[in-house]
Design a protein around this motif. Structure first.
Motif, PDB file in Angstrom:
ATOM      1  N   ALA A  14       0.802  -1.232   0.000  1.00  0.00           N
ATOM      2  CA  ALA A  14       0.000   0.000   0.000  1.00  0.00           C
ATOM      3  C   ALA A  14       0.829   1.273   0.000  1.00  0.00           C
ATOM      4  CB  ALA A  14      -0.980   0.001   1.164  1.00  0.00           C
ATOM      5  N   ARG A  15       2.028   1.210  -0.493  1.00  0.00           N
ATOM      6  CA  ARG A  15       2.851   2.425  -0.579  1.00  0.00           C
ATOM      7  C   ARG A  15       2.321   3.366  -1.652  1.00  0.00           C
ATOM      8  NH1 ARG A  15       8.930   0.010   0.272  1.00  0.00           N
ATOM      9  NH2 ARG A  15       8.535  -0.807   2.361  1.00  0.00           N
ATOM     10  N   CYS A  16       1.754   2.820  -2.716  1.00  0.00           N
ATOM     11  CA  CYS A  16       1.126   3.661  -3.739  1.00  0.00           C
ATOM     12  C   CYS A  16      -0.103   4.342  -3.144  1.00  0.00           C
ATOM     13  CB  CYS A  16       0.761   2.839  -4.962  1.00  0.00           C
ATOM     14  SG  CYS A  16      -0.383   1.473  -4.636  1.00  0.00           S
ATOM     15  N   TRP A  17      -0.900   3.572  -2.424  1.00  0.00           N
ATOM     16  CA  TRP A  17      -2.122   4.072  -1.799  1.00  0.00           C
ATOM     17  C   TRP A  17      -1.814   5.230  -0.853  1.00  0.00           C
ATOM     18  CZ3 TRP A  17      -3.760   4.218   3.303  1.00  0.00           C
ATOM     19  CH2 TRP A  17      -5.109   4.485   3.501  1.00  0.00           C
ATOM     20  N   ALA A  18      -0.682   5.170  -0.168  1.00  0.00           N
ATOM     21  CA  ALA A  18      -0.290   6.238   0.755  1.00  0.00           C
ATOM     22  C   ALA A  18      -0.046   7.553   0.010  1.00  0.00           C
ATOM     23  CB  ALA A  18       0.965   5.842   1.534  1.00  0.00           C
ATOM     24  N   GLN A  19       0.299   7.477  -1.270  1.00  0.00           N
ATOM     25  CA  GLN A  19       0.520   8.679  -2.068  1.00  0.00           C
ATOM     26  C   GLN A  19      -0.797   9.320  -2.505  1.00  0.00           C
ATOM     27  OE1 GLN A  19       3.539  10.076  -2.418  1.00  0.00           O
ATOM     28  NE2 GLN A  19       4.240   8.382  -1.135  1.00  0.00           N
ATOM     29  N   ASP A  20      -1.786   8.477  -2.846  1.00  0.00           N
ATOM     30  CA  ASP A  20      -3.092   8.991  -3.281  1.00  0.00           C
ATOM     31  C   ASP A  20      -4.132   7.872  -3.179  1.00  0.00           C
ATOM     32  OD1 ASP A  20      -5.356  10.004  -4.580  1.00  0.00           O
ATOM     33  OD2 ASP A  20      -4.166  11.129  -6.003  1.00  0.00           O
ATOM     34  N   PRO A  21      -4.859   7.804  -2.062  1.00  0.00           N
ATOM     35  CA  PRO A  21      -5.846   6.739  -1.868  1.00  0.00           C
ATOM     36  C   PRO A  21      -6.960   6.709  -2.913  1.00  0.00           C
ATOM     37  CG  PRO A  21      -5.436   7.911   0.188  1.00  0.00           C
ATOM     38  CD  PRO A  21      -4.742   8.672  -0.899  1.00  0.00           C
ATOM     39  N   GLU A  22      -7.282   7.840  -3.493  1.00  0.00           N
ATOM     40  CA  GLU A  22      -8.328   7.860  -4.517  1.00  0.00           C
ATOM     41  C   GLU A  22      -7.835   7.257  -5.831  1.00  0.00           C
ATOM     42  OE1 GLU A  22      -9.858  11.809  -4.966  1.00  0.00           O
ATOM     43  OE2 GLU A  22     -10.449  11.943  -2.869  1.00  0.00           O
ATOM     44  N   MET A  23      -6.612   7.561  -6.203  1.00  0.00           N
ATOM     45  CA  MET A  23      -6.066   7.059  -7.460  1.00  0.00           C
ATOM     46  C   MET A  23      -5.745   5.573  -7.369  1.00  0.00           C
ATOM     47  SD  MET A  23      -2.707   8.285  -9.643  1.00  0.00           S
ATOM     48  CE  MET A  23      -3.068   9.972  -9.281  1.00  0.00           C
ATOM     49  N   PHE A  24      -5.096   5.178  -6.281  1.00  0.00           N
ATOM     50  CA  PHE A  24      -4.674   3.794  -6.087  1.00  0.00           C
ATOM     51  C   PHE A  24      -5.663   3.113  -5.129  1.00  0.00           C
ATOM     52  CE2 PHE A  24      -0.802   6.266  -7.006  1.00  0.00           C
ATOM     53  CZ  PHE A  24      -0.418   5.629  -8.184  1.00  0.00           C
ATOM     54  N   ASP A  25      -6.799   2.722  -5.675  1.00  0.00           N
ATOM     55  CA  ASP A  25      -7.910   2.166  -4.905  1.00  0.00           C
ATOM     56  C   ASP A  25      -7.683   0.665  -4.695  1.00  0.00           C
ATOM     57  OD1 ASP A  25     -10.345   2.023  -3.600  1.00  0.00           O
ATOM     58  OD2 ASP A  25     -11.474   1.768  -5.472  1.00  0.00           O
ATOM     59  N   LEU A  26      -7.355   0.273  -3.467  1.00  0.00           N
ATOM     60  CA  LEU A  26      -7.090  -1.119  -3.141  1.00  0.00           C
ATOM     61  C   LEU A  26      -8.394  -1.904  -3.044  1.00  0.00           C
ATOM     62  CD1 LEU A  26      -4.435  -0.582  -0.325  1.00  0.00           C
ATOM     63  CD2 LEU A  26      -4.046  -0.828  -2.787  1.00  0.00           C
ATOM     64  N   ASN A  27      -8.299  -3.212  -3.323  1.00  0.00           N
ATOM     65  CA  ASN A  27      -9.499  -4.054  -3.182  1.00  0.00           C
ATOM     66  C   ASN A  27      -9.692  -4.427  -1.709  1.00  0.00           C
ATOM     67  OD1 ASN A  27      -7.742  -6.212  -2.618  1.00  0.00           O
ATOM     68  ND2 ASN A  27      -7.898  -7.062  -4.691  1.00  0.00           N
ATOM     69  N   ASP A  28     -10.684  -5.241  -1.421  1.00  0.00           N
ATOM     70  CA  ASP A  28     -11.028  -5.588  -0.035  1.00  0.00           C
ATOM     71  C   ASP A  28      -9.913  -6.349   0.686  1.00  0.00           C
ATOM     72  OD1 ASP A  28     -13.470  -4.357  -0.309  1.00  0.00           O
ATOM     73  OD2 ASP A  28     -14.548  -6.213  -0.773  1.00  0.00           O
ATOM     74  N   GLU A  29      -9.046  -7.000  -0.067  1.00  0.00           N
ATOM     75  CA  GLU A  29      -7.933  -7.738   0.529  1.00  0.00           C
ATOM     76  C   GLU A  29      -6.683  -6.868   0.698  1.00  0.00           C
ATOM     77  OE1 GLU A  29      -9.562  -9.262  -2.319  1.00  0.00           O
ATOM     78  OE2 GLU A  29     -10.929 -10.142  -0.855  1.00  0.00           O
ATOM     79  N   ALA A  49       0.995  10.297  -8.945  1.00  0.00           N
ATOM     80  CA  ALA A  49       1.124   9.068  -9.735  1.00  0.00           C
ATOM     81  C   ALA A  49       2.584   8.661  -9.837  1.00  0.00           C
ATOM     82  CB  ALA A  49       0.534   9.273 -11.125  1.00  0.00           C
ATOM     83  N   ARG A  50       3.450   9.609 -10.130  1.00  0.00           N
ATOM     84  CA  ARG A  50       4.887   9.306 -10.214  1.00  0.00           C
ATOM     85  C   ARG A  50       5.430   8.799  -8.883  1.00  0.00           C
ATOM     86  NH1 ARG A  50       4.636  13.867 -13.736  1.00  0.00           N
ATOM     87  NH2 ARG A  50       5.415  13.313 -15.793  1.00  0.00           N
ATOM     88  N   ARG A  51       5.027   9.436  -7.803  1.00  0.00           N
ATOM     89  CA  ARG A  51       5.469   9.012  -6.472  1.00  0.00           C
ATOM     90  C   ARG A  51       4.956   7.610  -6.141  1.00  0.00           C
ATOM     91  NH1 ARG A  51       4.607  14.544  -2.936  1.00  0.00           N
ATOM     92  NH2 ARG A  51       6.472  15.615  -3.697  1.00  0.00           N
ATOM     93  N   GLY A  52       3.712   7.344  -6.499  1.00  0.00           N
ATOM     94  CA  GLY A  52       3.147   6.018  -6.253  1.00  0.00           C
ATOM     95  C   GLY A  52       3.886   4.931  -7.009  1.00  0.00           C
ATOM     96  N   VAL A  53       4.217   5.200  -8.262  1.00  0.00           N
ATOM     97  CA  VAL A  53       4.966   4.230  -9.074  1.00  0.00           C
ATOM     98  C   VAL A  53       6.346   3.991  -8.465  1.00  0.00           C
ATOM     99  CG1 VAL A  53       6.053   3.865 -11.328  1.00  0.00           C
ATOM    100  CG2 VAL A  53       3.696   4.699 -11.194  1.00  0.00           C
ATOM    101  N   ARG A  54       7.032   5.058  -8.090  1.00  0.00           N
ATOM    102  CA  ARG A  54       8.372   4.918  -7.502  1.00  0.00           C
ATOM    103  C   ARG A  54       8.335   4.215  -6.143  1.00  0.00           C
ATOM    104  NH1 ARG A  54       9.240  10.413  -9.161  1.00  0.00           N
ATOM    105  NH2 ARG A  54       8.971  11.026  -6.995  1.00  0.00           N
ATOM    106  N   ALA A  55       7.233   4.346  -5.417  1.00  0.00           N
ATOM    107  CA  ALA A  55       7.139   3.782  -4.070  1.00  0.00           C
ATOM    108  C   ALA A  55       6.925   2.270  -4.062  1.00  0.00           C
ATOM    109  CB  ALA A  55       6.013   4.466  -3.303  1.00  0.00           C
ATOM    110  N   CYS A  56       6.508   1.702  -5.167  1.00  0.00           N
ATOM    111  CA  CYS A  56       6.177   0.277  -5.205  1.00  0.00           C
ATOM    112  C   CYS A  56       7.448  -0.582  -5.176  1.00  0.00           C
ATOM    113  CB  CYS A  56       5.359  -0.054  -6.449  1.00  0.00           C
ATOM    114  SG  CYS A  56       4.878  -1.792  -6.508  1.00  0.00           S
ATOM    115  N   PRO A  57       7.669  -1.347  -4.090  1.00  0.00           N
ATOM    116  CA  PRO A  57       8.884  -2.160  -4.011  1.00  0.00           C
ATOM    117  C   PRO A  57       8.883  -3.356  -4.966  1.00  0.00           C
ATOM    118  CG  PRO A  57       7.529  -2.523  -2.068  1.00  0.00           C
ATOM    119  CD  PRO A  57       6.874  -1.427  -2.868  1.00  0.00           C
ATOM    120  N   GLU A  58       7.704  -3.797  -5.401  1.00  0.00           N
ATOM    121  CA  GLU A  58       7.618  -4.935  -6.325  1.00  0.00           C
ATOM    122  C   GLU A  58       7.677  -4.520  -7.795  1.00  0.00           C
ATOM    123  OE1 GLU A  58       5.305  -4.519  -3.844  1.00  0.00           O
ATOM    124  OE2 GLU A  58       6.251  -5.943  -2.497  1.00  0.00           O
TER     125      GLU A  58
END
Length: 65
Positions: A14-29, A49-58
Motif C-alpha cells: 500500500a505504498r502507492c495508496w499512501a501517495q493517493d488513496p483515490e487514485m490507487f484504490d485497493l481491493n477488499d484484501e 502518480a509518479r510518487r506512487g509508481v516509484r514507491a512500489c517495491p515490487e
C-alpha cells in the motif's frame, strides 16, 4: 499519462495508496488489482502518480507518459 498495474506482482504494501488513496484504490484484501489508471492532466495528480509508481517495491506499477 496513465499507470499500468500488474496485479500479480502486488504484495499489498500500500505504498502507492499512501501517495493517493483515490487514485490507487485497493481491493477488499488490500491489493491493487490489474488495471489501467488514467491520470488526470493536473500537476498534483501527476506528481502523486509518479510518487506512487516509484514507491512500489515490487515494481508492479508502470508509468506511461
Amino acid at each position: 499519462m496513465r499507470v499500468i498495474v500488474d496485479g500479480a506482482k502486488c504484495q499489498g504494501n500500500a505504498r502507492c495508496w499512501a501517495q493517493d488513496p483515490e487514485m490507487f484504490d485497493l481491493n477488499d484484501e488490500g491489493y491493487l488489482p490489474t488495471q489501467v489508471i488514467d491520470v488526470p492532466d493536473e500537476p498534483d495528480k501527476q506528481l502523486k502518480a509518479r510518487r506512487g509508481v516509484r514507491a512500489c517495491p515490487e515494481r508492479a506499477l508502470t508509468l506511461e507518459e
